[in-house]
Design a protein around this motif. Sequence first.
Motif, PDB file in Angstrom:
ATOM      1  N   LEU A   5       1.436  25.906  33.186  1.00  0.00           N
ATOM      2  CA  LEU A   5       1.505  26.516  32.063  1.00  0.00           C
ATOM      3  C   LEU A   5       2.303  25.767  30.744  1.00  0.00           C
ATOM      4  N   GLY A   6       3.221  24.838  31.128  1.00  0.00           N
ATOM      5  CA  GLY A   6       3.708  23.647  30.422  1.00  0.00           C
ATOM      6  C   GLY A   6       2.835  22.438  30.239  1.00  0.00           C
ATOM      7  N   ALA A   7       2.213  22.320  31.242  1.00  0.00           N
ATOM      8  CA  ALA A   7       1.624  20.940  31.091  1.00  0.00           C
ATOM      9  C   ALA A   7       0.111  21.237  30.613  1.00  0.00           C
ATOM     10  N   ALA A   8      -0.446  22.205  30.944  1.00  0.00           N
ATOM     11  CA  ALA A   8      -1.895  22.493  30.884  1.00  0.00           C
ATOM     12  C   ALA A   8      -2.318  23.366  29.727  1.00  0.00           C
ATOM     13  N   CYS A   9      -1.488  24.117  29.253  1.00  0.00           N
ATOM     14  CA  CYS A   9      -2.061  25.212  28.163  1.00  0.00           C
ATOM     15  C   CYS A   9      -1.201  24.933  27.128  1.00  0.00           C
TER      16      CYS A   9
ATOM     17  N   PHE B 102       7.904   7.927  30.494  1.00  0.00           N
ATOM     18  CA  PHE B 102       6.803   8.504  29.664  1.00  0.00           C
ATOM     19  C   PHE B 102       6.559   7.530  28.290  1.00  0.00           C
ATOM     20  N   ALA B 103       7.353   7.004  27.863  1.00  0.00           N
ATOM     21  CA  ALA B 103       6.992   6.101  26.522  1.00  0.00           C
ATOM     22  C   ALA B 103       5.801   5.425  26.731  1.00  0.00           C
ATOM     23  N   PRO B 104       5.644   4.499  27.860  1.00  0.00           N
ATOM     24  CA  PRO B 104       4.561   3.515  27.883  1.00  0.00           C
ATOM     25  C   PRO B 104       3.227   4.427  28.181  1.00  0.00           C
ATOM     26  N   VAL B 105       3.376   5.644  28.702  1.00  0.00           N
ATOM     27  CA  VAL B 105       2.120   6.359  29.145  1.00  0.00           C
ATOM     28  C   VAL B 105       1.771   6.892  27.702  1.00  0.00           C
ATOM     29  N   LEU B 106       2.472   7.610  27.108  1.00  0.00           N
ATOM     30  CA  LEU B 106       2.134   8.008  25.851  1.00  0.00           C
ATOM     31  C   LEU B 106       1.550   7.192  24.933  1.00  0.00           C
ATOM     32  N   ARG B 107       2.206   5.891  25.065  1.00  0.00           N
ATOM     33  CA  ARG B 107       1.657   4.833  24.063  1.00  0.00           C
ATOM     34  C   ARG B 107       0.166   4.496  24.276  1.00  0.00           C
ATOM     35  N   ALA B 108       0.011   4.315  25.848  1.00  0.00           N
ATOM     36  CA  ALA B 108      -1.246   3.988  26.105  1.00  0.00           C
ATOM     37  C   ALA B 108      -2.387   4.830  25.653  1.00  0.00           C
ATOM     38  N   THR B 109      -1.903   6.128  25.886  1.00  0.00           N
ATOM     39  CA  THR B 109      -2.883   7.196  25.822  1.00  0.00           C
ATOM     40  C   THR B 109      -3.121   7.273  24.190  1.00  0.00           C
ATOM     41  N   LEU B 110      -2.275   7.192  23.345  1.00  0.00           N
ATOM     42  CA  LEU B 110      -2.320   7.237  21.985  1.00  0.00           C
ATOM     43  C   LEU B 110      -3.303   6.084  21.519  1.00  0.00           C
ATOM     44  N   LEU B 111      -2.977   4.909  22.050  1.00  0.00           N
ATOM     45  CA  LEU B 111      -3.728   3.793  21.626  1.00  0.00           C
ATOM     46  C   LEU B 111      -5.097   3.816  22.095  1.00  0.00           C
TER      47      LEU B 111
ATOM     48  N   ALA C 126       8.242  19.034  27.355  1.00  0.00           N
ATOM     49  CA  ALA C 126       7.231  18.738  28.499  1.00  0.00           C
ATOM     50  C   ALA C 126       7.764  17.574  29.617  1.00  0.00           C
ATOM     51  N   ALA C 127       8.473  16.396  28.765  1.00  0.00           N
ATOM     52  CA  ALA C 127       9.227  15.627  29.697  1.00  0.00           C
ATOM     53  C   ALA C 127      10.177  16.124  30.582  1.00  0.00           C
ATOM     54  N   ALA C 128      10.719  17.211  30.060  1.00  0.00           N
ATOM     55  CA  ALA C 128      12.091  17.669  30.925  1.00  0.00           C
ATOM     56  C   ALA C 128      11.597  18.461  32.008  1.00  0.00           C
ATOM     57  N   THR C 129      10.788  19.595  31.653  1.00  0.00           N
ATOM     58  CA  THR C 129      10.351  20.680  32.625  1.00  0.00           C
ATOM     59  C   THR C 129       8.908  20.819  32.522  1.00  0.00           C
ATOM     60  N   ALA C 130       8.080  20.021  32.138  1.00  0.00           N
ATOM     61  CA  ALA C 130       6.650  20.212  32.045  1.00  0.00           C
ATOM     62  C   ALA C 130       6.247  21.249  31.229  1.00  0.00           C
ATOM     63  N   GLY C 131       7.223  21.144  29.984  1.00  0.00           N
ATOM     64  CA  GLY C 131       7.036  22.404  29.159  1.00  0.00           C
ATOM     65  C   GLY C 131       7.517  23.865  29.315  1.00  0.00           C
ATOM     66  N   ALA C 132       7.807  23.935  30.533  1.00  0.00           N
ATOM     67  CA  ALA C 132       8.136  25.297  30.984  1.00  0.00           C
ATOM     68  C   ALA C 132       9.395  25.959  30.509  1.00  0.00           C
ATOM     69  N   ASP C 133      10.290  25.071  30.400  1.00  0.00           N
ATOM     70  CA  ASP C 133      11.631  25.399  29.844  1.00  0.00           C
ATOM     71  C   ASP C 133      12.165  24.676  28.851  1.00  0.00           C
ATOM     72  N   GLN C 134      13.485  24.499  28.838  1.00  0.00           N
ATOM     73  CA  GLN C 134      14.227  23.554  27.816  1.00  0.00           C
ATOM     74  C   GLN C 134      13.804  22.435  27.733  1.00  0.00           C
ATOM     75  N   THR C 135      14.275  21.741  26.616  1.00  0.00           N
ATOM     76  CA  THR C 135      14.348  20.025  26.533  1.00  0.00           C
ATOM     77  C   THR C 135      15.517  19.682  27.304  1.00  0.00           C
TER      78      THR C 135
ATOM     79  N   LEU D  90       0.449  13.750  28.516  1.00  0.00           N
ATOM     80  CA  LEU D  90       1.359  14.203  29.285  1.00  0.00           C
ATOM     81  C   LEU D  90       0.825  15.050  30.279  1.00  0.00           C
ATOM     82  N   ALA D  91      -0.102  15.549  30.386  1.00  0.00           N
ATOM     83  CA  ALA D  91      -1.024  16.291  31.491  1.00  0.00           C
ATOM     84  C   ALA D  91      -1.336  15.308  32.404  1.00  0.00           C
ATOM     85  N   ARG D  92      -1.989  14.077  31.844  1.00  0.00           N
ATOM     86  CA  ARG D  92      -2.314  13.121  32.754  1.00  0.00           C
ATOM     87  C   ARG D  92      -1.023  12.576  33.423  1.00  0.00           C
TER      88      ARG D  92
END
Lengths: 372, 619
Positions: free
Chosen positions: B139-143, B472-481, B166-175, B535-537
């Motif tokens: 739910l947290g990752a895909a929706c 996470f940081a480099p993955v996010l950056r790579a996707t954004l770039l 999302a990084a903490a709990t795939a978006g399901a719960d808290q940060t 994140l989903a990736r």
Amino acid sequence: MPARVTIVHFADLHLDSGFAWAGAGGASARRRRQSLRDALGHIAGLARDVDADALFCGGDLYEHDRVTPDTARFLRGTFAELAPCSVYLAPGNHDWYGPDSLYALTDWSRNVHVFREPRLQPVRLGNGLTLWGAAHCAPASTRNFFEGFAAQGPGTHVALCHAAERSSLAEQGGAKQPHAPFDADDIERAGLAHAFLGHYHRPRDAARYTYPGNPDPLAFGEDGERGAVVATILGDGSITRERRAVATAPAHDLSLDVTGCASQQDVRDRLLRAAGGRRGVVRLTMQGELHPDVDLREDDLRRLLLESFDAVQIRSGALQAGYDLEEIGREQTVRGQFVRDVLEADLPEDETRRVLAAGLRALAGRTDLEAL
Amino acid sequence: MRFESVRAHPFGPFHDETISLAPGLNVVFGPNEAGKSTWHAALYAGLCGMRRGKGAASAEARRFRDRHRPWDAGGAWAVSAVVALEDGRRVELHQNLASKVDCNASDADLAGRDYTNEILYEGAPDGSRWLGLNRGSFLGAACVRQAQVLRLPDDADALQEDLQRAAATAGADQTAARALDLLADYRREHVGSAQAPTKPLRTSRERVSTSRSVLERAQRAQAEYLERRLELEQFERQAEAREQDAAVLRAASAGQDASHAEARAARAAELSARLRDGPPRATVAGSGRRPTPPYRAAAPYLAAAGTAAGIALALADFLVPGLVAAGLGLAFLAWWRLTTRRAEPPAPDAPTGTAAEEQRLLADFRAEAVRLREEAASLAEQVAPAALAAVREVSPERLAAAERRARTARDACHRARGQLEQIAADLPSVADAEDDLTAARQELGRIERLDRTLATAIEFLERAEERVHRDFAPVLRATLLEWLPRVTGGRYTDCKVDPESLQVDVRTGYGPWRRAGLLSHGTAEQIYLLLRLALARHLVAPGEVCPLILDDVVAACDVERKQVVLETLQAVGATSQVILFTHEEDVRAWARKRLEAPRDALSELPRPRRNQGGIRAVQ
């Protein structure tokens, strides 16, 4: 027809003992101490019921460091009421005889005889029976009463003392110290038909000696038929024994599997069914898999059990948090990393469980972070 | 992974209806009440199923059930989905949500091949496990919900927080940050510092300290009691010895008194015998004889009295005056008798008054001697004969001194007993104090254990957060770039992601960094969707691709921004399936114009018919 003497033998009552071991404090502990006195009342009642010629106490009747004046008066009164039945008291390592001991300072009634020497001393019980008794006169380092001893005179000779039979020491648990240690053969070698003993809390009936066990619970996990022993000593030295339970509040070991409980209420209901109207003191061992959503706290369970029991001890070492840790650990998230790190850390098992529960509950936004 | 189709049979208002999906961007259009949310839920339930375990359902599961149970299907509630995996398998998942028994995952092409056990999670098959997720984290990752996107314009931190969640709990719960706050708050409240006077750690330490003092006092009082009890025993023994001493002297003194009394009686008898003739008898009135003058009549009595007084004095240790007085009395009696005999001889058998008095006195002396002897014997019985025999002479002074010593010892004994009774009345119970101390130590142990637990949890969570954010940081950056220049029309070409906080900054060329959350709404939404894609990736298992399910995420965009976002989603759809639910006509219009089968598709849900929940799925 040989002459018969009927005696009631008990030991290790430990009046005025502390009850922190049972998780009891305050009023609960006082109730437990009262139940020890009640047990002595039952023993006295038993002596009356079987019309005993004598009541034997094999030591550790009370605890020297904790004994109260009230206990002294209680003992004096209880034993005085037993007259004409004689009462023989052999001080042990917890109630050693000394000038400032309750034994020395109490004005006992005439039917009470306290053994005051660290060597076996005779008392004629009639019907050709001689009782040899001895006292611990210090809390430790009392030597073998039977070593170098030989019963003198005609008739049957029996002994009453607080002593540790060496071969039984291992089965009594690691904490037991070998006070006045002896070998089983020593009794026969000393010319004694039988020895009525105290010290070992686990009951034991051997051919030549009897440990009645502590009559009222002093620890959890006590097994065996413990209480007072009604013994009939015949003129030829043979003995018949019968054990009678005298405890007023037994100790129970309850086990509660919380697997499948969906709420605290489920756990409470299951616990009440397990308790089943029992009384006394209880040790509850929690086990199974506790669903992560169940807010279960030790204090809640303790309060619930204290409505029925005098004292409660709760163990939760075998409890498993109902998280699928393998699944969570696969996540590429902080939660997954947290679980992996905690599981890989060299933490004690119960600490691992508590740390995981606290962290995962916090990540779920819960505020009940103290896990069982 | 991508969805091929989802069939509701029945699910919510739908009964035996199917929605088919293309591998790229799917726009599912329907007006309000057309069933978009239901199909969204059916997609999720068809893939993930529902937890099947003992005990009551969670509140979230109950809400799901209440919302999506069929309205009129007689208790049946089931959904199935066909998904295609990256490894080439096509799997049909059947989820019986009512009984949770008839749930399975089987190969859609190869009959009889069952994959249920491969993806069992909490008692039911969960297709998201092929993605390395579960029905919670999927739910947290895909929706992506509409609300998440709507927050972006109003809350500059929303983007960053969502990433953290999302990084903490795939978006399901808290940060993780919120979880750390909760842990720290709990520790502050339920443990506290050793300096905080009202917090548990400090108060429980004080309780241990107090309990220890109470126990020490109780032990001291117990020791004092036993000492005083022993002291009393000594006082009692001393008092008994003193009393014995006094008793011996008392018995000896009584023996002496008895002996004296016996001697006095014997001497009186002897004196009486010596004076057997006695004094003249009194004249009988009316006998015709000459009356006796009064002084002569009183004379014998005075003489007898003087004699008796003299004997008494002699016996009472006044020997000389006594003997003198007795002698004078006897002399006067003798004179009186001689002169009276000559004048009137007495009648032969009538005893005189003086003789009777004499006999009475002698009897008294004897009785007194007997009484004293009996008393002495009684006292002697109470003492050891040897001790009594050893006493030679008891002076009154010696006896008084012994009595004084006995009294003093007795008083000391009474005082000691009184003090002991006072101590006994106030004597605290050592056992109670020990139990209290143990209880206090146990409570302190619990708090210290809780402190360790929370500290450890905080330490591990901080470490996990740091590590995951760093990854996470480099993955996010790579996707954004990869996407940023394209979706922003070259406006932003560079980005950075703070590994500590996951804050995203973008810039043009070498221009200044600008925080993504503070950019224009459209740009922020674009970046957000790209980050969710990243994140989903990142969150799914290697080799798999997670579909994105978006719920009206462009509802709040103006026309221009909407166009850009839709183009972004279409571009994303080139590599992973995107399913966008929308009720907006302009989105439908865009889809009709821009989407081309078989890569993309528009599914239009018909308007709801009165009194019927069923909706025809179209492709």
